[in-house]
Design an enzyme around this catalytic site. Structure first.
Site, PDB file in Angstrom:
ATOM      1  CG  ASP A 141      16.996  24.950  43.712  1.00 33.74           C
ATOM      2  OD1 ASP A 141      16.793  23.772  44.031  1.00 33.74           O
ATOM      3  OD2 ASP A 141      16.288  25.901  44.093  1.00 33.74           O
ATOM      4  CE  LYS A 170      13.261  21.676  48.297  1.00 38.05           C
ATOM      5  NZ  LYS A 170      13.049  22.768  47.318  1.00 38.05           N
ATOM      6  CD  GLN A 193      10.229  25.143  47.055  1.00 33.23           C
ATOM      7  OE1 GLN A 193      11.335  24.850  47.493  1.00 33.23           O
ATOM      8  NE2 GLN A 193       9.558  24.353  46.243  1.00 33.23           N
TER       9      GLN A 193
END
Ligand code: GUN
Length: 292
Positions: free
Chosen positions: A122, A55, A99
């Site tokens: 997200d 990422k 995460q």
């Protein structure tokens, strides 16, 4: 049977990242600010480390600013909540992700619910999930968004088709089914199957499109696939393999060798859905920056 189209997620993602980078340079040339993505990583899980590293690399490719905030496994829930509060309040950060998975002593849902929906790139907060489910503007979770984009760029007809989604996770299965059902995205007839579905094989055999996100290597076998079907493989299980430099290989949910010859189109693992996921996170971050 003619040979299937192998859907190249890696090449598609590279093209989209170039498109994003061009847009960023246009914004910066006009005096605007570079999009800024922050990632929070807890502990040292190999998979999570790799995802977050990729990422950060994708941010560089797209011309974004990125920040990585690391904690050890023993971080407290209160410390993580305070970190989320800081990122929510930091005007330099356009979007951020925490995460997953988090260590078991931390209530994952509590952390997610603390993220500002405006920075939730997200698309995991209840506000974004709810907005997506009724077709309002929102952040769409990256993996399902990437699959929709692959289907669109490969001109795969989904409207009115029978689509089976294997798996019901909050990250992939549920949002995928929701998008495939919606008129503005898949416009398909959607069935969701999971580990307890009694008629899973029969449902798959009737499907025009199968999206496998069940997390079991090689789960979808040739006897479950209708000739001409489109198969999308979301699986990325690490399987021990002494012949590989890292000691493992990534295995999809599809028995590719035997399923591919039956398909009209199929995604490989690796190089299919995976690269698209990160690329869609970049697109969500660009969207967050443009809104801000
Ligand atoms: N863990 C596995 N996939 C994801 C993802 O898309 N976002 C976050 N935050 N964690 C994940």
């Amino acid at each position: 049977m003619s040979t299937p189209v192998i859907i190249d997620g890696k090449a598609t993602a590279a093209t989209i990242k170039q498109e994003i980078a061009q847009e960023v340079e246009r914004i910066v040339a006009q005096g605007g600010k570079r999009p800024h993505l922050a990632a929070v990583l807890v502990g040292h899980d190999g998979g999570s480390e790799t995802y977050v590293k990729n990422k950060v690399l994708a941010c560089e490719t797209c011309g974004f600013q990125s920040s990585l905030i690391r904690y050890e496994d023993d971080v407290t829930e209160a410390e993580l909540l305070a970190c989320v509060d800081r990122l929510n309040a930091d005007p330099s950060v356009d979007g951020f992700i925490v995460q997953l998975p988090l260590p078991p002593h931390i209530d994952e849902q509590k952390i997610i619910e603390r993220i500002s929906p405006l920075k939730d790139v997200d698309g995991f907060t209840p506000i974004n999930v709810g907005r997506m489910s009724i077709g309002l503007p929102c952040f769409i979770p990256a993996t399902p968004k990437g699959i929709i984009e692959l289907l669109r760029r490969y001109h795969i007809e989904t409207s009115g088709k029978r689509c089976v989604v294997l798996g019901r996770s909050n990250i992939v299965g549920k949002p995928m089914a929701m998008l495939m059902m919606q008129k503005q995205y898949g416009d398909a007839t959607v069935t969701v199957c999971h580990s307890h579905s009694l008629t899973l094989k029969e449902e798959c055999r009737q499907a025009d499109i199968i999206i496998a996100a069940i997390g079991r290597p090689g789960f979808l076998t040739a006897d479950m696939v209708k000739p001409g079907a489109v198969v999308i493989d979301v699986g990325t299980t690490r399987v021990p393999d002494a012949t590989r430099p890292k000691g493992f290989r990534l295995s999809g949910d599809v028995d590719f060798e035997h399923v591919a010859p039956l398909c009209s189109a199929i995604t490989p693992v690796p190089g299919g859905v995976g690269p698209m996921t990160i690329c869609m996170l970049m697109l969500n971050t660009l969207q967050a920056a443009q809104r801000g």
